[in-house]
Design a protein around this motif. Structure first.
Motif, PDB file in Angstrom:
ATOM      1  N   PHE A  37      25.599 -46.157  58.511  1.00 26.47           N
ATOM      2  CA  PHE A  37      24.362 -46.805  59.109  1.00 26.47           C
ATOM      3  C   PHE A  37      23.854 -46.003  60.040  1.00 26.47           C
ATOM      4  O   PHE A  37      23.869 -44.564  59.905  1.00 26.47           O
ATOM      5  N   ASP A  38      21.708 -45.975  59.937  1.00 24.61           N
ATOM      6  CA  ASP A  38      20.845 -45.616  60.252  1.00 24.61           C
ATOM      7  C   ASP A  38      21.037 -45.545  61.696  1.00 24.61           C
ATOM      8  O   ASP A  38      19.955 -45.035  62.452  1.00 24.61           O
ATOM      9  N   VAL A  39      21.831 -44.253  62.158  1.00 24.98           N
ATOM     10  CA  VAL A  39      22.152 -44.090  64.192  1.00 24.98           C
ATOM     11  C   VAL A  39      23.536 -43.107  63.370  1.00 24.98           C
ATOM     12  O   VAL A  39      24.393 -43.028  63.054  1.00 24.98           O
ATOM     13  N   SER A  40      23.174 -41.982  64.451  1.00 24.68           N
ATOM     14  CA  SER A  40      23.927 -40.952  63.956  1.00 24.68           C
ATOM     15  C   SER A  40      25.118 -41.522  64.634  1.00 24.68           C
ATOM     16  O   SER A  40      25.496 -41.610  66.014  1.00 24.68           O
ATOM     17  N   THR A  41      26.337 -41.469  63.761  1.00 27.86           N
ATOM     18  CA  THR A  41      27.321 -42.093  64.482  1.00 27.86           C
ATOM     19  C   THR A  41      29.115 -40.696  64.394  1.00 27.86           C
ATOM     20  O   THR A  41      28.831 -39.982  63.190  1.00 27.86           O
ATOM     21  N   ILE A  42      29.442 -39.905  64.854  1.00 31.50           N
ATOM     22  CA  ILE A  42      30.348 -38.779  65.258  1.00 31.50           C
ATOM     23  C   ILE A  42      31.625 -39.862  65.676  1.00 31.50           C
ATOM     24  O   ILE A  42      31.290 -40.686  67.259  1.00 31.50           O
ATOM     25  N   ILE A  43      32.710 -39.628  64.584  1.00 33.35           N
ATOM     26  CA  ILE A  43      34.099 -40.120  65.307  1.00 33.35           C
ATOM     27  C   ILE A  43      34.964 -38.675  66.184  1.00 33.35           C
ATOM     28  O   ILE A  43      34.911 -37.907  65.554  1.00 33.35           O
ATOM     29  N   VAL A  44      35.543 -39.354  66.909  1.00 30.60           N
ATOM     30  CA  VAL A  44      36.337 -38.261  66.894  1.00 30.60           C
ATOM     31  C   VAL A  44      37.553 -39.318  66.715  1.00 30.60           C
ATOM     32  O   VAL A  44      37.976 -40.013  66.993  1.00 30.60           O
ATOM     33  N   GLY A  45      38.820 -38.304  66.328  1.00 33.28           N
ATOM     34  CA  GLY A  45      40.515 -38.874  65.613  1.00 33.28           C
ATOM     35  C   GLY A  45      41.371 -37.956  65.656  1.00 33.28           C
ATOM     36  O   GLY A  45      40.339 -36.711  65.832  1.00 33.28           O
ATOM     37  N   ASN A  46      42.629 -38.058  64.542  1.00 37.25           N
ATOM     38  CA  ASN A  46      43.709 -37.205  64.674  1.00 37.25           C
ATOM     39  C   ASN A  46      44.124 -37.936  63.826  1.00 37.25           C
ATOM     40  O   ASN A  46      44.409 -38.793  63.211  1.00 37.25           O
ATOM     41  N   LEU A  47      45.048 -37.245  63.184  1.00 33.20           N
ATOM     42  CA  LEU A  47      46.107 -37.769  62.229  1.00 33.20           C
ATOM     43  C   LEU A  47      47.847 -38.370  62.765  1.00 33.20           C
ATOM     44  O   LEU A  47      48.714 -39.289  61.693  1.00 33.20           O
ATOM     45  N   ALA A  48      48.148 -37.708  63.330  1.00 38.32           N
ATOM     46  CA  ALA A  48      49.509 -37.854  64.178  1.00 38.32           C
ATOM     47  C   ALA A  48      48.581 -38.996  65.469  1.00 38.32           C
ATOM     48  O   ALA A  48      48.010 -39.690  65.987  1.00 38.32           O
ATOM     49  N   ILE A  49      50.082 -39.988  65.892  1.00 35.30           N
ATOM     50  CA  ILE A  49      50.190 -40.694  66.723  1.00 35.30           C
ATOM     51  C   ILE A  49      49.797 -39.705  68.009  1.00 35.30           C
ATOM     52  O   ILE A  49      50.236 -39.481  68.836  1.00 35.30           O
ATOM     53  N   GLY A  50      48.390 -40.340  69.158  1.00 29.85           N
ATOM     54  CA  GLY A  50      48.412 -40.196  70.610  1.00 29.85           C
ATOM     55  C   GLY A  50      48.633 -38.995  70.659  1.00 29.85           C
ATOM     56  O   GLY A  50      49.316 -37.848  70.020  1.00 29.85           O
ATOM     57  N   GLY A  51      47.638 -38.658  71.702  1.00 33.82           N
ATOM     58  CA  GLY A  51      48.481 -37.479  72.667  1.00 33.82           C
ATOM     59  C   GLY A  51      47.402 -36.038  72.232  1.00 33.82           C
ATOM     60  O   GLY A  51      47.974 -34.402  72.310  1.00 33.82           O
ATOM     61  N   VAL A 338      23.505 -34.650  64.547  1.00 34.92           N
ATOM     62  CA  VAL A 338      21.853 -35.012  65.549  1.00 34.92           C
ATOM     63  C   VAL A 338      20.465 -35.253  65.307  1.00 34.92           C
ATOM     64  O   VAL A 338      20.134 -36.043  65.214  1.00 34.92           O
ATOM     65  N   SER A 339      20.897 -33.689  65.610  1.00 34.05           N
ATOM     66  CA  SER A 339      19.350 -33.566  64.981  1.00 34.05           C
ATOM     67  C   SER A 339      18.733 -33.998  64.061  1.00 34.05           C
ATOM     68  O   SER A 339      17.289 -34.943  63.694  1.00 34.05           O
ATOM     69  N   LEU A 340      18.856 -33.809  63.154  1.00 39.00           N
ATOM     70  CA  LEU A 340      19.071 -34.042  61.675  1.00 39.00           C
ATOM     71  C   LEU A 340      18.328 -35.629  61.619  1.00 39.00           C
ATOM     72  O   LEU A 340      17.816 -36.192  60.689  1.00 39.00           O
ATOM     73  N   THR A 341      19.353 -36.242  61.853  1.00 36.73           N
ATOM     74  CA  THR A 341      20.084 -37.715  61.308  1.00 36.73           C
ATOM     75  C   THR A 341      18.849 -38.298  62.051  1.00 36.73           C
ATOM     76  O   THR A 341      17.743 -39.398  61.608  1.00 36.73           O
ATOM     77  N   GLN A 342      18.603 -37.521  63.739  1.00 41.39           N
ATOM     78  CA  GLN A 342      17.287 -38.494  64.130  1.00 41.39           C
ATOM     79  C   GLN A 342      16.400 -38.392  63.497  1.00 41.39           C
ATOM     80  O   GLN A 342      14.710 -39.218  63.900  1.00 41.39           O
ATOM     81  N   SER A 343      15.754 -36.899  62.415  1.00 39.23           N
ATOM     82  CA  SER A 343      14.481 -36.634  61.815  1.00 39.23           C
ATOM     83  C   SER A 343      14.574 -37.341  60.532  1.00 39.23           C
ATOM     84  O   SER A 343      13.789 -38.323  60.454  1.00 39.23           O
ATOM     85  N   VAL A 344      15.961 -37.556  60.165  1.00 35.04           N
ATOM     86  CA  VAL A 344      15.495 -38.838  59.241  1.00 35.04           C
ATOM     87  C   VAL A 344      15.287 -40.035  59.300  1.00 35.04           C
ATOM     88  O   VAL A 344      14.736 -40.738  58.753  1.00 35.04           O
ATOM     89  N   ASN A 345      15.906 -40.478  60.552  1.00 36.83           N
ATOM     90  CA  ASN A 345      15.563 -42.112  61.056  1.00 36.83           C
ATOM     91  C   ASN A 345      14.274 -41.909  61.300  1.00 36.83           C
ATOM     92  O   ASN A 345      13.706 -44.057  61.556  1.00 36.83           O
TER      93      ASN A 345
END
Length: 347
Positions: A37-51, A338-345
């Protein structure tokens, strides 16, 4: 240490591993399509379950970015009994939107908080009115191609057998760490040794060149059900510790040397409390002797019905992520993206 009985399920784990590996390869090679997408997208995740501390990390990012950009968080809304896209309001309930999104909205009232199990659909709805979208627990949502990926590992998980479900606790291949832009080891001991860091980095460097940073959990001042801070001398209280989270052990360890005693009542992660549960909680509380209170987590406080425990002294302890070192590296990498993607967009 993995219980012996879970090793019986090893053939299922190997089959699960094959399925996950195949799915990732199909996305990596473009046979299965990911959408960007042409918006800054940041995901937070893990490989193990929970916690692993995804919620404190998301809150850290909100604090880092919200004064500079129009921000939204997007979660699946685990534990909710609704479906589809929904905005989280101050009047929402955990049954409608999930406990973590409700926690975000209560803590950051001007923040746009939304839930949708289809992350691409959610981003599509949010992208025209927001500069940055934070996706909580979306590392395995491969249909969406994020602009920036933050991968979390619980410190203890890296010193146990790394194997997929159901024998182990990993829901993805360890090699999936190659997709991360930043890797943060969470819930580290305060005195993290060089040897421990080297062991962790040796393991991760087989798959990823991303910066590896270390953090732990900081426990904040006790609060009541109205989210107001309270001053209590915990050393004179016998505590009923009420938790419905993936890993309550660190909270119990934190409390043990601060209170007279701890009795723990544990429920599953994202548990929706029933009337039978409230009877059980009340009974456990009444069995405590002397000065007594209930302490729960910030996630649980949004799932507990005020009326059901109105006669009991219920408090919670907020937590936040605290970098052991190199906080500046984390902040700089995120802000640069974020700064870079805002500039590009803009062009």
């Amino acid at each position: 240490m993995i219980p012996v009985l879970r090793w019986i399920l090893l053939p299922i784990s190997l089959f699960y591993l094959l399925i996950v590996w195949t799915r990732n390869k199909l996305y990596d090679k473009g046979i299965l399509k990911s959408k960007s997408f042409d918006v800054s997208t940041i995901i937070v995740g893990n490989l193990a379950i929970g916690g692993t501390g995804k919620s404190p990390m998301t809150e850290y990012l909100v604090r880092l970015l919200s004064s500079h950009y129009t921000l939204a968080t997007l979660s699946r809304g685990y534990g909710r009994k609704t479906s589809g896209f929904r905005y989280v309001e101050m009047t929402s309930t955990a049954v409608e939107v999930g406990d973590e999104p409700l926690q975000f909205k209560n803590k950051f009232r001007k923040l746009t908080v939304a839930v949708c199990e289809d992350r691409c659909k959610g981003v599509e709805i949010l992208k025209n009115n927001h500069q940055v979208i934070l996706l909580d627990d979306a590392y395995q949502h491969r249909r969406l191609k994020p602009g920036f990926a933050i991968l979390l590992f619980d410190f203890r998980s890296l010193f146990s057998t790394i194997i997929t479900l159901p024998t182990g606790n990993f829901r993805d291949n360890f090699s999936a760490s190659s997709r991360a832009n930043l890797i943060v080891i969470t819930k580290c001991p305060r005195r993290l040794s060089l040897e421990q860091q080297q062991q962790i980095e040796h393991q991760i460097r087989k798959h990823s060149d991303a910066p590896i940073l270390y953090s732990n959990i900081e426990y904040n001042q006790l609060r009541n059900r109205d989210h107001l801070p309270v001053e209590l001398d915990l050393s004179v209280y016998h505590i009923l510790l009420l938790t419905g989270i993936a890993n309550p052990k660190p909270l119990k360890e934190y409390l043990l040397d601060k209170v007279a005693s701890v009795k723990q009542l544990t429920f599953p992660d994202h548990h929706n409390y029933s009337e039978a549960d409230y009877i059980k909680i009340n009974s456990a509380f009444q069995n405590l002797q002397g000065n007594r209170i209930i302490i729960t987590t910030e996630k649980d406080i949004h799932r507990l019905h005020k009326d059901s425990l109105a006669a009991l002294p219920v408090y919670y302890i907020p937590i936040q992520l605290d970098f052991i070192a190199d906080k500046e590296i984390f902040d700089r990498k995120v802000l640069e993206y974020v700064s870079l993607t805002q500039s590009v967009n803009k062009h």
